[in-house]
Design an enzyme around this catalytic site. Structure first.
Site, PDB file in Angstrom:
ATOM      1  CG  ASP A 117     -23.122  13.382 -11.853  1.00  0.00           C
ATOM      2  OD1 ASP A 117     -22.501  14.152 -12.002  1.00  0.00           O
ATOM      3  OD2 ASP A 117     -23.294  12.376 -12.568  1.00  0.00           O
ATOM      4  CG  HIS A 124     -23.896  12.402 -21.924  1.00  0.00           C
ATOM      5  ND1 HIS A 124     -23.460  11.254 -22.115  1.00  0.00           N
ATOM      6  CD2 HIS A 124     -24.478  12.334 -20.699  1.00  0.00           C
ATOM      7  CE1 HIS A 124     -23.762  10.339 -21.215  1.00  0.00           C
ATOM      8  NE2 HIS A 124     -24.507  11.021 -20.252  1.00  0.00           N
ATOM      9  CD  GLU A 190     -22.333   9.193 -16.685  1.00  0.00           C
ATOM     10  OE1 GLU A 190     -23.272   8.682 -17.123  1.00  0.00           O
ATOM     11  OE2 GLU A 190     -22.517   9.919 -15.677  1.00  0.00           O
ATOM     12  CD  GLU A 192     -19.929  13.431 -14.299  1.00  0.00           C
ATOM     13  OE1 GLU A 192     -20.112  14.263 -13.464  1.00  0.00           O
ATOM     14  OE2 GLU A 192     -20.732  12.178 -14.493  1.00  0.00           O
ATOM     15  CG  ASP A 224     -21.605   9.350 -11.605  1.00  0.00           C
ATOM     16  OD1 ASP A 224     -21.295   8.611 -10.358  1.00  0.00           O
ATOM     17  OD2 ASP A 224     -22.579   9.345 -12.139  1.00  0.00           O
ATOM     18  NE  ARG A 228     -23.574   4.110 -18.872  1.00  0.00           N
ATOM     19  CZ  ARG A 228     -23.614   5.603 -18.639  1.00  0.00           C
ATOM     20  NH1 ARG A 228     -24.746   6.018 -18.139  1.00  0.00           N
ATOM     21  NH2 ARG A 228     -22.742   6.480 -18.832  1.00  0.00           N
ATOM     22  CD  GLN A 231     -28.078   4.939 -15.717  1.00  0.00           C
ATOM     23  OE1 GLN A 231     -26.767   4.815 -15.903  1.00  0.00           O
ATOM     24  NE2 GLN A 231     -28.335   6.224 -16.088  1.00  0.00           N
ATOM     25  CE  LYS A 244     -25.270   7.441 -13.718  1.00  0.00           C
ATOM     26  NZ  LYS A 244     -24.227   7.863 -14.461  1.00  0.00           N
ATOM     27  CB  THR A 248     -18.491   9.134  -7.476  1.00  0.00           C
ATOM     28  OG1 THR A 248     -19.931   8.640  -7.859  1.00  0.00           O
ATOM     29  CG2 THR A 248     -18.126  10.400  -8.285  1.00  0.00           C
ATOM     30  CD  GLU A 349     -21.961  10.106 -24.472  1.00  0.00           C
ATOM     31  OE1 GLU A 349     -21.984  10.946 -25.582  1.00  0.00           O
ATOM     32  OE2 GLU A 349     -21.182  10.132 -23.667  1.00  0.00           O
TER      33      GLU A 349
END
Length: 400
Positions: A117, A124, A190, A192, A224, A228, A231, A244, A248, A349
């Site tokens: 990834d 971002h 996420e 993507e 994905d 957080r 992470q 992560k 996915t 975000e």
């Protein structure tokens, strides 16, 4: 001349004859096989080529055997299927092997070999830099010199509709004296694109940036999922790992590169200029818009056209050290975000790390995902003949 199919295709369908994405499906009570979507139906390709070696490669539970045949065969099959769906000579053959999509079971379309990834969106990366390094540079020194990425876990790639179990791991908040173990409290998404490698390469031989279309078969939607809090505690100094690797999700339909020819666009100006192995003669930017829904409510429309690094540059960088490609390799673009607040492709975000909750129509609000929440991502792009094509969807519901 605009291509027309004799099969009814509802106006605004993701799957006009200009698209023809591939997937793996099971008709009721039967084994998986490869098909293409047309309107609200799916054509069984294994039956079209029954009794041939190609038919055998299509009568399987993944696209891998067909993809391994390479770009010349991909072009032949697409041309042949287009002819079947637009001509009258073999209507009986086609009609006998069409299934309604709402009556079949869709499967993971590829047997994933490796999963990587990337972090290819400047907006971002800048947003996260401003959140976590408010007093420092938003982008780290290497970001505009190479496509940053991490190596994920292929075995946890799942097809759209698969429930996502909330992961557990170590967490340590800024005020906590020591780490604790437990379920993630900051589960995120996420939005993507994912790129599916069809034709492999030899170990020790880098793939040139302009050879992208000789190796990449097509494109999927990708979510994905990201814990957080896990992470944040683990990623220094080696990057994402357990935050992560738990899930996915990808869409069941793989849109072939040929269907995206009309969506190609220039990538943003890259300053400083990249090193020679990353310079494209014809950039592989894509004029494509994603939509993110949370519990049925549209919360974001990220534009892919602004992505700083192209998928061809990502592929070239993946192999520049001599790493080989394998059929079924999957790599994600990284979160797609735009310049506007309603174009951000992740909750971290959209809520600015929890500071600005999202108000939902049912009167509740979200900073990160709660158990029972469903996330759905769709996308559309220009297709041939002035039509728009879609990717279906990638969706998932969180379970505790």
């Amino acid at each position: 001349m605009t291509l027309q199919t004799w099969i009814p295709v509802p106006e605004g369908s993701d799957f006009p004859v200009q698209n023809l994405p591939y997937g793996v499906f099971s008709p009721p009570g039967r084994e998986p096989r490869v098909g293409v979507a047309i309107g609200e139906q799916v054509l069984d390709l294994s039956a079209v080529w029954a009794g041939t070696p190609l038919g055998a490669d299509l009568a399987t539970s993944s696209l891998n055997r067909f993809m391994r045949r390479g770009p010349r065969e991909w072009a032949y099959v697409r041309e042949r299927v287009t002819g079947l769906l637009t001509g009258d000579q073999e209507r009986r053959l086609v009609a006998a092997n069409l299934y309604r999509q709402d009556q079949v079971t869709m499967h993971l379309p590829v047997e994933v070999a490796d999963y990587v990834d990337f972090y290819a969106c400047e907006q971002h990366a800048t947003n996260l830099g401003r959140i976590f390094r408010p007093d420092g540079a938003a982008l780290l020194p290497n970001w505009k010199h190479l496509p940053v990425g991490y190596h994920g876990r292929a075995g946890t790639v799942v097809v759209s509709g698969t429930e996502v179990r909330r992961p557990s791991g170590q967490r340590k908040g800024p005020q906590d004296p020591a780490p604790v173990f437990g379920p993630s409290a900051r589960l995120d998404i996420e939005a993507e694109l994912g790129f599916v490698v069809g034709a492999g390469s030899a170990l020790g031989e880098p793939v040139a940036v302009d050879d992208f279309a000789q190796h990449v078969f097509g494109v999927v939607l990708l979510n994905d999922w990201s814990a957080r809090d896990v992470q944040a505690w683990e990623y220094v100094p080696l990057g994402p790992f357990l935050g992560k690797s738990f899930a996915t999700s990808i869409s069941p339909w793989v849109v072939p590169l040929a269907a995206l020819a009309a969506a190609r666009t220039a990538t943003p100006v890259q300053d400083p200029p990249p090193l020679p192995y990353l310079v494209e003669k014809e950039p592989w930017g894509l004029d494509l818009v994603l939509e993110v829904e949370l519990n049925g409510q549209l919360v974001s429309r990220p534009p892919y056209a602004g992505m700083y690094w192209s998928p061809a540059q990502m592929l070239a960088h993946t192999t520049v050290n001599g790493a080989s490609l394998r059929t079924g390799d999957l790599y994600g673009s990284g979160t797609v975000s735009g310049d506007e607040p309603d174009q951000r492709g992740s909750l971290i975000e959209l809520t600015w790390n929890g500071r600005d909750p999202i108000a939902l129509a049912d009167g509740t609000s979200r900073t990160f995902l709660q158990d029972g929440d469903t996330v759905r991502i769709t996308a559309s792009a220009p297709g041939a003949d002035g039509v728009r094509i879609g990717f279906g969807e990638v969706s998932g519901t969180v379970r505790g």
